[in-house]
Each structure stands twice: as structure tokens, then as C-alpha cells.
Design an enzyme around this catalytic site. Structure first.
Site, PDB file in Angstrom:
ATOM      1  N   ASP A 142      39.261  46.922  80.493  1.00  0.00           N
ATOM      2  CA  ASP A 142      38.953  45.543  80.137  1.00  0.00           C
ATOM      3  C   ASP A 142      38.437  45.440  78.697  1.00  0.00           C
ATOM      4  O   ASP A 142      38.278  46.443  77.998  1.00  0.00           O
ATOM      5  CB  ASP A 142      37.939  44.974  81.128  1.00  0.00           C
ATOM      6  N   GLY A 167      33.339  60.596  76.147  1.00  0.00           N
ATOM      7  CA  GLY A 167      34.201  61.712  75.821  1.00  0.00           C
ATOM      8  C   GLY A 167      33.424  63.020  75.823  1.00  0.00           C
ATOM      9  O   GLY A 167      32.254  63.055  75.449  1.00  0.00           O
ATOM     10  N   GLU A 190      27.758  52.705  81.225  1.00  0.00           N
ATOM     11  CA  GLU A 190      28.096  53.920  80.478  1.00  0.00           C
ATOM     12  C   GLU A 190      28.051  55.109  81.434  1.00  0.00           C
ATOM     13  O   GLU A 190      27.016  55.362  82.066  1.00  0.00           O
ATOM     14  CB  GLU A 190      27.117  54.159  79.326  1.00  0.00           C
TER      15      GLU A 190
END
Length: 275
Positions: A142, A167, A190
Site C-alpha cells: 500500500d 531489510g 515496522e
């Protein structure tokens, strides 16, 4: 010599890798980045029920930064400077036929880097997809969401607006952040540091989960780290200091319930998050 062996030997002498490195190494690195881009290879996959990192693929990505110099690319409103092999994005120069073959929808202002994979029926709203990331079929990234380098996002997930999937490029042996199939990540969340979010889980908006985050099962009181069990419903919470009741409580993730696959498929996200 196999590509994996070429990469591992170069990695053992990575301080010597540069723009003048042997052609066989350059070809091996480029082949791996192309395979990641096409989905022929992926940095991590589930083998016999456990997620496994293919270290040589991560090493190849990191070696590529040593093998290529910096360059610039001018656009209509800015100029960018980056490693030369990554300046052009995954879909640079694509035709309508290329998109038809790939089968995903990509909204303007999305940035998907070369070496990332996006499967059929995925939807990329204006978002960022980094090298090595794998986004499986039917998933929506999104608006302003982020897929970090080498993260693995499963089928039919919804990565809500403003949410980041972290990452994990190095160290090479570290597992990347994993979002399994049919997961909903609430807005502005997160998930980082190689955390695994199990299949069918629902995370409320504003969740922050890393390897040091305490994950508390509300029913059992069990505290775990690094993995959300499948079909968990998770909300933000806090834990008091048992030894000092006056001290501020610390953030934690709370599993308020776990549902089976049938319930998850028939229940809306809002219903699951209600008590």
C-alpha cells in the site's frame, strides 16, 4: 566452477573485489541479480518447514556494490547518484507487453529496484521495493510502504500504508525479515531484524517488532522473541517492571488471540482486533 563457489571464493577475499575484478565473477554476480529479478532465485525459502537463507545470493548483492562505481541519472525534476548497475529500476524501459507478461500492477511513483521480484496479481501502490526483496502473488504494497532488501513477503498479504518490512542484507548468514502468506500488517507498522510473521496473522496498526521486542501471549503469559506464531492477532501493549512498580512500563507486542485458518478466512480484520 559453480556460481555459488565463485561467489563464496570472492567473498573470502572481498577486500580485493573492485571494478577491475575478473569477468567470471562479474558474470556470476550479474546472473544472480538477474535470477533474483526474475524470481528464479530467492534469498530465503521454506525448506522442510524452516526458513533457510541462501547466503551466496546475499553475498553476490553485497559484492555487486564493490564491483560497480557511482554514476548519475537525470530526471525531469531531480538528478540521482547511485551505483551504476542499480540506477535503472526493475521496470525501466518496460513496454505494455512486458507488464502483461509480469502480471502485476504498478502505480506511478513506485520505485522497484533491479534484483527485486514481484509476482503476478501483486499491486504496488506508490511504494519502495529494494534489491533482493520477494513479493509473492496477490499481495498489495500500500501507499508509502517499504519492502527492505532481501525481505520475503508471501501470497495475498496486505502491507498497509506507511508500513515498513525491514531489510537484512548483512551479515550474510542472517535470515531476512519474513512475512508469510495471508498476513495483514496494519498501517504505520515496522517489522524488522529478521522477524518472522507467521501465516494468517493480523497485526494492528502501529506495531513495532524487532528481535528484542517481547512478544507476550495474553492467555498463557509466555514471552517469546523473533517470531509471531501463525494465525495470531497482535496489538501493542506494555509490560510493567516487576521489580520496580514505579518504573515506566516498556513496550511489547501482545498476542490477544489465535484463530484457525477457517475463522481467519471468514472474519474481517476489524472483527479480529476487537475483544
Amino acid at each position: 566452477m559453480s556460481i555459488e563457489k565463485i561467489i563464496n571464493e570472492a567473498w573470502d577475499n572481498k577486500d580485493q573485489v573492485n571494478q577491475n575484478s575478473d569477468k567470471s565473477l562479474k558474470d556470476a554476480v550479474n546472473q544472480i541479480i538477474n535470477d533474483l529479478d526474475s524470481g528464479k532465485a530467492r534469498v530465503a525459502e521454506k525448506i522442510n518447514g524452516e526458513w533457510v537463507t541462501h547466503q551466496h545470493l546475499k553475498k553476490a548483492i553485497m559484492l555487486s556494490f564493490r564491483m560497480h562505481g557511482m554514476d548519475i541519472m537525470a530526471g525531469p525534476y531531480s538528478t540521482w547518484r547511485d551505483k551504476s548497475h542499480l540506477l535503472k529500476g526493475k521496470t525501466a524501459g518496460w513496454t505494455n507487453e512486458d507488464f502483461e507478461k509480469a502480471g502485476f500492477r504498478m502505480v506511478p511513483n513506485t520505485a522497484a529496484r533491479r534484483g527485486s521480484f514481484v509476482a503476478k496479481n501483486a499491486v504496488l501502490m506508490p511504494c519502495y521495493v529494494n534489491i533482493g526483496a520477494y513479493i509473492d502473488e496477490g499481495t498489495m504494497m500500500d501507499t508509502f510502504s517499504r519492502a527492505g532488501s532481501c525481505c520475503q513477503i508471501g501470497k495475498n498479504c496486505h502491507i498497509s500504508a506507511g508500513t515498513g518490512v525491514g531489510g537484512v542484507l548483512e551479515p550474510a548468514q542472517a535470515l531476512p525479515t519474513i512475512i508469510e502468506d495471508n498476513v495483514f500488517l496494519g498501517a504505520m507498522s515496522e517489522v524488522v531484524e529478521g522477524v518472522i510473521v507467521g501465516e494468517g496473522s493480523v497485526l494492528s496498526m502501529g506495531m513495532y517488532i524487532g528481535q528484542s521486542t517481547k512478544i507476550v501471549n495474553r492467555k498463557t503469559g509466555e514471552i517469546t522473541y523473533g517470531k509471531i506464531p501463525p494465525y495470531s492477532v497482535v496489538v501493542p501493549g506494555s509490560l510493567p517492571d516487576k521489580n520496580n512498580p514505579k518504573a515506566p512500563s516498556l513496550y511489547c507486542a501482545v498476542i490477544i488471540k489465535q484463530v484457525d485458518e477457517k475463522t481467519r478466512s471468514k472474519t474481517s480484520v476489524n472483527d479480529l482486533l476487537r475483544e
